[in-house]
Design an enzyme around this catalytic site. Structure first.
Site, PDB file in Angstrom:
ATOM      1  NE  ARG A   6      -6.496  -8.626  -7.459  1.00 54.99           N
ATOM      2  CZ  ARG A   6      -7.821  -9.273  -6.932  1.00 54.99           C
ATOM      3  NH1 ARG A   6      -8.926  -9.629  -7.238  1.00 54.99           N
ATOM      4  NH2 ARG A   6      -7.264 -10.448  -5.865  1.00 54.99           N
ATOM      5  NE  ARG A  62       9.175   8.544  -2.515  1.00 55.97           N
ATOM      6  CZ  ARG A  62       9.265   7.991  -1.364  1.00 55.97           C
ATOM      7  NH1 ARG A  62       9.981   7.572  -1.013  1.00 55.97           N
ATOM      8  NH2 ARG A  62       7.923   8.496  -0.636  1.00 55.97           N
ATOM      9  CB  CYS A  74       2.451   1.742   1.727  1.00 54.46           C
ATOM     10  SG  CYS A  74       3.885   1.511   0.918  1.00 54.46           S
ATOM     11  CD  GLU A  77      -4.165  -7.368   1.745  1.00 55.29           C
ATOM     12  OE1 GLU A  77      -5.186  -8.110   1.393  1.00 55.29           O
ATOM     13  OE2 GLU A  77      -3.854  -6.779   1.312  1.00 55.29           O
ATOM     14  NE  ARG A  89      -3.496  -9.985  -1.486  1.00 55.66           N
ATOM     15  CZ  ARG A  89      -2.779 -10.963  -0.023  1.00 55.66           C
ATOM     16  NH1 ARG A  89      -2.291 -10.034   0.787  1.00 55.66           N
ATOM     17  NH2 ARG A  89      -3.029 -12.332  -0.252  1.00 55.66           N
ATOM     18  CE1 TYR A 107      -3.148 -12.025  -7.416  1.00 50.62           C
ATOM     19  CE2 TYR A 107      -3.613 -12.261  -9.106  1.00 50.62           C
ATOM     20  CZ  TYR A 107      -3.125 -11.118  -8.319  1.00 50.62           C
ATOM     21  OH  TYR A 107      -4.634 -11.270  -7.953  1.00 50.62           O
ATOM     22  NE  ARG A 115      -8.941 -15.343  -8.400  1.00 50.32           N
ATOM     23  CZ  ARG A 115      -9.885 -13.974  -8.406  1.00 50.32           C
ATOM     24  NH1 ARG A 115      -9.857 -12.609  -8.113  1.00 50.32           N
ATOM     25  NH2 ARG A 115     -10.604 -14.359 -10.044  1.00 50.32           N
TER      26      ARG A 115
END
Length: 122
Positions: A6, A62, A74, A77, A89, A107, A115
């Protein structure tokens, strides 16, 4: 073993150049920190908050050597009230020999607040 990596970052404004630069920076940091190659990737899911819509962030992948054949999707959220604005994200699914506790999630920028327990000290 298949593992999910992540990452998240933020941008200052909704423009294509900012979104693409931030997405590329995040992807390269995830790759470098976790030591995988593009051919190890099963797929990548990228989401953006609803206040970002100037471009498709997958476009920039790409341009990175080896990423031309990596499946990328894509999505928007979920718009949770009070959520972090202008956030990108990534969920990168890779084949790796690493144990789950060896995976380093990345992050950047204001996303370090999402987080703090997973944020790497730079």
């Amino acid at each position: 073993m298949i593992r999910g990596l992540r990452g998240a970052t933020t941008v200052e404004e909704n423009n294509g150049d900012s979104i693409l630069a931030a997405t590329k920076e995040l992807m390269l940091e995830i790759q470098e920190t976790n030591g995988f190659h593009p051919e190890d990737i099963s797929h990548i899911i990228i989401t953006m908050t609803e206040d970002l819509n100037a471009t498709f962030p997958a476009r920039v992948l790409r341009d990175i050597a080896g990423y031309q054949l990596v499946p990328v999707m894509c999505a928007q959220e979920i718009a949770v009230p009070g959520g972090l604005p202008k956030c990108i994200r990534l969920m990168v699914t890779v084949n790796t020999t690493k144990f789950q506790n060896e995976i380093k999630h990345i992050y950047l920028n204001d996303a370090v607040n999402l987080r703090p327990d997973l944020t790497l000290d730079k």
